[in-house]
Structure formats: C-alpha cells, structure tokens
Write a protein that holds these residues in place. Sequence first.
Motif, PDB file in Angstrom:
ATOM      1  N   LEU A   1       0.828  -1.209   0.000  1.00  0.00           N
ATOM      2  CA  LEU A   1       0.000   0.000   0.000  1.00  0.00           C
ATOM      3  C   LEU A   1       0.859   1.254   0.000  1.00  0.00           C
ATOM      4  O   LEU A   1       0.613   2.191  -0.772  1.00  0.00           O
ATOM      5  CB  LEU A   1      -0.925   0.007   1.217  1.00  0.00           C
ATOM      6  CG  LEU A   1      -2.144  -0.901   1.152  1.00  0.00           C
ATOM      7  CD1 LEU A   1      -2.807  -1.014   2.524  1.00  0.00           C
ATOM      8  CD2 LEU A   1      -3.147  -0.363   0.130  1.00  0.00           C
ATOM      9  N   VAL A   2       1.863   1.297   0.860  1.00  0.00           N
ATOM     10  CA  VAL A   2       2.725   2.480   0.926  1.00  0.00           C
ATOM     11  C   VAL A   2       3.496   2.652  -0.373  1.00  0.00           C
ATOM     12  O   VAL A   2       3.668   3.772  -0.868  1.00  0.00           O
ATOM     13  CB  VAL A   2       3.666   2.398   2.143  1.00  0.00           C
ATOM     14  CG1 VAL A   2       4.657   3.561   2.132  1.00  0.00           C
ATOM     15  CG2 VAL A   2       2.871   2.407   3.445  1.00  0.00           C
ATOM     16  N   SER A   3       3.944   1.551  -0.963  1.00  0.00           N
ATOM     17  CA  SER A   3       4.654   1.620  -2.237  1.00  0.00           C
ATOM     18  C   SER A   3       3.753   2.178  -3.335  1.00  0.00           C
ATOM     19  O   SER A   3       4.109   3.136  -4.030  1.00  0.00           O
ATOM     20  CB  SER A   3       5.151   0.234  -2.636  1.00  0.00           C
ATOM     21  OG  SER A   3       5.604   0.217  -3.978  1.00  0.00           O
ATOM     22  N   GLU A   4       2.583   1.560  -3.498  1.00  0.00           N
ATOM     23  CA  GLU A   4       1.725   1.883  -4.635  1.00  0.00           C
ATOM     24  C   GLU A   4       0.987   3.209  -4.471  1.00  0.00           C
ATOM     25  O   GLU A   4       0.754   3.922  -5.457  1.00  0.00           O
ATOM     26  CB  GLU A   4       0.727   0.748  -4.856  1.00  0.00           C
ATOM     27  CG  GLU A   4       1.403  -0.552  -5.270  1.00  0.00           C
ATOM     28  CD  GLU A   4       0.458  -1.742  -5.238  1.00  0.00           C
ATOM     29  OE1 GLU A   4      -0.761  -1.527  -5.079  1.00  0.00           O
ATOM     30  OE2 GLU A   4       0.945  -2.877  -5.365  1.00  0.00           O
ATOM     31  N   GLU A   5       0.605   3.535  -3.256  1.00  0.00           N
ATOM     32  CA  GLU A   5      -0.200   4.731  -3.041  1.00  0.00           C
ATOM     33  C   GLU A   5       0.630   5.967  -2.702  1.00  0.00           C
ATOM     34  O   GLU A   5       0.146   7.091  -2.821  1.00  0.00           O
ATOM     35  CB  GLU A   5      -1.226   4.489  -1.914  1.00  0.00           C
ATOM     36  CG  GLU A   5      -2.169   3.331  -2.155  1.00  0.00           C
ATOM     37  CD  GLU A   5      -3.154   3.600  -3.293  1.00  0.00           C
ATOM     38  OE1 GLU A   5      -3.178   4.738  -3.818  1.00  0.00           O
ATOM     39  OE2 GLU A   5      -3.900   2.677  -3.664  1.00  0.00           O
ATOM     40  N   LEU A   6       1.882   5.762  -2.287  1.00  0.00           N
ATOM     41  CA  LEU A   6       2.659   6.903  -1.802  1.00  0.00           C
ATOM     42  C   LEU A   6       4.068   6.936  -2.380  1.00  0.00           C
ATOM     43  O   LEU A   6       4.447   7.877  -3.066  1.00  0.00           O
ATOM     44  CB  LEU A   6       2.707   6.858  -0.269  1.00  0.00           C
ATOM     45  CG  LEU A   6       3.083   8.131   0.473  1.00  0.00           C
ATOM     46  CD1 LEU A   6       2.079   9.239   0.204  1.00  0.00           C
ATOM     47  CD2 LEU A   6       3.164   7.853   1.970  1.00  0.00           C
ATOM     48  N   TRP A   7       4.855   5.892  -2.127  1.00  0.00           N
ATOM     49  CA  TRP A   7       6.292   5.969  -2.402  1.00  0.00           C
ATOM     50  C   TRP A   7       6.594   6.106  -3.886  1.00  0.00           C
ATOM     51  O   TRP A   7       7.470   6.875  -4.282  1.00  0.00           O
ATOM     52  CB  TRP A   7       7.003   4.765  -1.790  1.00  0.00           C
ATOM     53  CG  TRP A   7       8.264   5.163  -1.093  1.00  0.00           C
ATOM     54  CD1 TRP A   7       9.535   4.740  -1.359  1.00  0.00           C
ATOM     55  CD2 TRP A   7       8.383   6.088   0.000  1.00  0.00           C
ATOM     56  NE1 TRP A   7      10.432   5.337  -0.504  1.00  0.00           N
ATOM     57  CE2 TRP A   7       9.735   6.176   0.344  1.00  0.00           C
ATOM     58  CE3 TRP A   7       7.462   6.863   0.712  1.00  0.00           C
ATOM     59  CZ2 TRP A   7      10.207   7.000   1.357  1.00  0.00           C
ATOM     60  CZ3 TRP A   7       7.920   7.668   1.738  1.00  0.00           C
ATOM     61  CH2 TRP A   7       9.270   7.735   2.043  1.00  0.00           C
ATOM     62  N   GLN A   8       5.871   5.350  -4.719  1.00  0.00           N
ATOM     63  CA  GLN A   8       6.099   5.473  -6.154  1.00  0.00           C
ATOM     64  C   GLN A   8       5.643   6.831  -6.675  1.00  0.00           C
ATOM     65  O   GLN A   8       6.238   7.385  -7.605  1.00  0.00           O
ATOM     66  CB  GLN A   8       5.372   4.356  -6.898  1.00  0.00           C
ATOM     67  CG  GLN A   8       5.889   2.959  -6.606  1.00  0.00           C
ATOM     68  CD  GLN A   8       5.216   1.883  -7.436  1.00  0.00           C
ATOM     69  OE1 GLN A   8       4.986   2.067  -8.624  1.00  0.00           O
ATOM     70  NE2 GLN A   8       4.899   0.759  -6.818  1.00  0.00           N
ATOM     71  N   LYS A   9       4.616   7.377  -6.057  1.00  0.00           N
ATOM     72  CA  LYS A   9       4.031   8.617  -6.566  1.00  0.00           C
ATOM     73  C   LYS A   9       4.812   9.862  -6.158  1.00  0.00           C
ATOM     74  O   LYS A   9       4.702  10.897  -6.819  1.00  0.00           O
ATOM     75  CB  LYS A   9       2.577   8.723  -6.103  1.00  0.00           C
ATOM     76  CG  LYS A   9       1.683   7.643  -6.703  1.00  0.00           C
ATOM     77  CD  LYS A   9       0.251   7.751  -6.223  1.00  0.00           C
ATOM     78  CE  LYS A   9      -0.620   6.664  -6.843  1.00  0.00           C
ATOM     79  NZ  LYS A   9      -2.029   6.745  -6.371  1.00  0.00           N
ATOM     80  N   ILE A  10       5.575   9.802  -5.068  1.00  0.00           N
ATOM     81  CA  ILE A  10       6.353  10.978  -4.673  1.00  0.00           C
ATOM     82  C   ILE A  10       7.707  11.020  -5.370  1.00  0.00           C
ATOM     83  O   ILE A  10       8.459  11.969  -5.195  1.00  0.00           O
ATOM     84  CB  ILE A  10       6.553  11.055  -3.145  1.00  0.00           C
ATOM     85  CG1 ILE A  10       7.451   9.921  -2.632  1.00  0.00           C
ATOM     86  CG2 ILE A  10       5.215  11.086  -2.421  1.00  0.00           C
ATOM     87  CD1 ILE A  10       7.869  10.082  -1.178  1.00  0.00           C
ATOM     88  N   GLY A  11       8.014  10.003  -6.150  1.00  0.00           N
ATOM     89  CA  GLY A  11       9.298   9.984  -6.850  1.00  0.00           C
ATOM     90  C   GLY A  11      10.464   9.730  -5.931  1.00  0.00           C
ATOM     91  O   GLY A  11      11.508  10.400  -6.005  1.00  0.00           O
TER      92      GLY A  11
END
Length: 386
Positions: A242-252
């Motif tokens: 969840l953190v990867s897909e919803e946050l970490w990938q999106k903040i670059g």
Amino acid sequence: MDGSPPALVPPPMEWDRAPWNRWTFQHMREMTPTAEVWRGTGHSARLERREENLDHLPVAGADGAATTLSRLLDETYTDGFLVLKDGAVAYERYFNGMTPRTLHLSQSMAKSVTGSVAGILVGRGVMDPDAPVTTYLPELEDTAWRGASLQHVLDMTTGVRFVEAYEDPNSDIGRVDVACGWKPVPPAGDPAAEWPQHMWDLILSFKETVRPHGERFEYRSIETDVLAFAMERVTGRRLAELVSEELWQKIGAEESACFTVDRAGYALADGGFNATLRDYARFGQLILDGGRGIVPAEWIEATRSGHVHGPDFSPSMPEASYRNQFWVEDPRSRNLMCRGVFGQLIHVDFDARMVTVKLSSWPDFSSVSFSVATLAAVHTIADALK
C-alpha cells in the motif's frame, strides 16, 4: 560492528539503546526481517539545490546556552539533517556514517506515513472515519476496541488500556517489541505471562478500557497497527504494498524503503518504516504542497485542524495536538510534525514553506531538552531563510 566477523554484536534486548543504536538505526535490514516498499521504475523527483551554509547559524543549545547549528546537531546525536525551502535543498548534512542512500529507522514517524495512506483510502471512499473499526475488523468485537470508530483509532482517542512505558520491557509497548519481532521475551519476564507470537495475536489480547472512547487523547502506538490491519483488510494488500503503490512510487522516491515485519509477515505500522533522508523530505514536501492530488487536500486540512485533548499534552510542545497520526505544533501555525523516539522528526512549516528532517540516535527514548532545542532551531532556520 564493522568487519567480518564483527568484533561487537548488538545485544538482542538493547540494540535500540546507546551505544548500539548509533549503528542499528541505519542497519535494520541486517537486524530483522523486512519487506520492501518498492520505489517503482520511474525517475526520482528532482530536488533543486539552493544551498545556504547554516553551520554557524546561532541557535540555543540543549542547555539553553548560545551555540551554532552544527554544534547542536552534534550535541543531539544527529545522523542526517535536511532543510527544504520552497521545495529546494537549502541545507543537507550527514553524520555518523550515514549517506544519501542509507535507510534510517523512522520509529513513530511511520505512523504519519501510515495515516497518510489511510487518508488516501478515505478520500477514495474505501474507508469511512466515522464507521466503527469493527466494520473492517469484526474480530475486534471481542476486544476493548468494541464501539470505537476508525477516527478514534486515527486520533488515538479510544479508551483501550495500553501502557506505553518504554523503559519497562514487561509493559504493553514491551510486548509490542516481542510481537513485532524486534526483541526476544525479556529474560526477567513473568514466566506465567502469555507472550504474543505476532502483532495480530497481541491486538486480540486487549480486553480492558480505561475511559469511554473519544473522551481524550492518549498516545498509544498500538492504535496505528489496528489502523493498518483495517487498511490491509479492506484493500486486500499488505501495508508495504500500500505504501509503495499509493505513496512511495508517486512521490518519486530515490530509494526503495522497507518495513520490519513480524513472524506473520505484518509490517510494523507504528514504527518499523525505514527510508533515506531525502525521501523523508519528499514525503514532508508532499504534505506541505497540500497532497498534490495524492493525499487529499481536505485530509491534510482536517489534520491541521486537530484539537488538544486535555492539559500537559506534550512536555516539549505545550500547545500541541494530535490528529490523523500527525502532531500539530500549535493552533496558530498549525504546522504538522512526524515524530519518533530517539530523535526522529519531520517538521512541515506551511507559512515558511519549509520542510525540516532530523534523523537521530539519541541515547534515551525521549529528551525534553533535545526536543525543545531542535524545534527552536527549526524556527531560527526559518527566520534565517526568509
């Protein structure tokens, strides 16, 4: 602890204490099982650099005497320190062997990362803060969370009896250390006690309340884990995903992060997150920028509108409050903070358009003097960069 084999090995019961934590907080993947929080295949978000040499900036030390910023950072066991001003790096320093690629343990800053992903799910209509937490985790009907709402969990205002006594290995937070796999059963523990095998096992063991749900705030790390299990149940995805897909990938993010995991593979939401200094700053900048369509702007605004629940809220921040897994510095600035024991901090100053990250390895769980001096220095930096 360098070399092969190392001359020193951190003791299992004291790895998070001095002097061991000067090494362990940067080497959690060598200490315990972890789950990757993948950064994805995209480019990292570029950080512009408009640097200022703040080493000699006059600030107050932990004893109140005049000193410089560089000396304060040394005095307060800093591993990494970074200031973003208007989204650009104004000041970045590494100590104690830390590098730009080093993953550093966040401790309770992990709560704010988890809470932000919860905000994404709420904004999407997947979760309802006003719903009973048992809507998502029916098993909690047989626990002290019966009758509590998801918002109570987010704000740590349930009435669940949980003792967060860090120095007592037999306290409830000591049981978290065992359940999450961080530490073995204390050698001096009660031989008749039943120790949890994993975090879900621990959560199901809490049966007592000490006050009605919603009556007041009390800091209890276990609430974040209840939140994370609800998030996992409703999405069918583990927290690291969840953190990867919803946050970490999106903040670059520049680097993949990781969570420590227990024997059942549960990622410790309340303190097991590890990331680089710059990526913590990118997360703080996301919050400063109103979520940029990733975290809902209305969620961030609601978080900034938290209310104090009773006197003596925080010894180092007398006007602070807590909302949605973030600290709110005071009711005027409504600055948001992610805080963790042993000196972890992300400070988001909305008026100054500044994000400050401090990663540390204090000798003690908490220090009022270190906290007060650090927060004062953050405001001095903001004034200097106007």
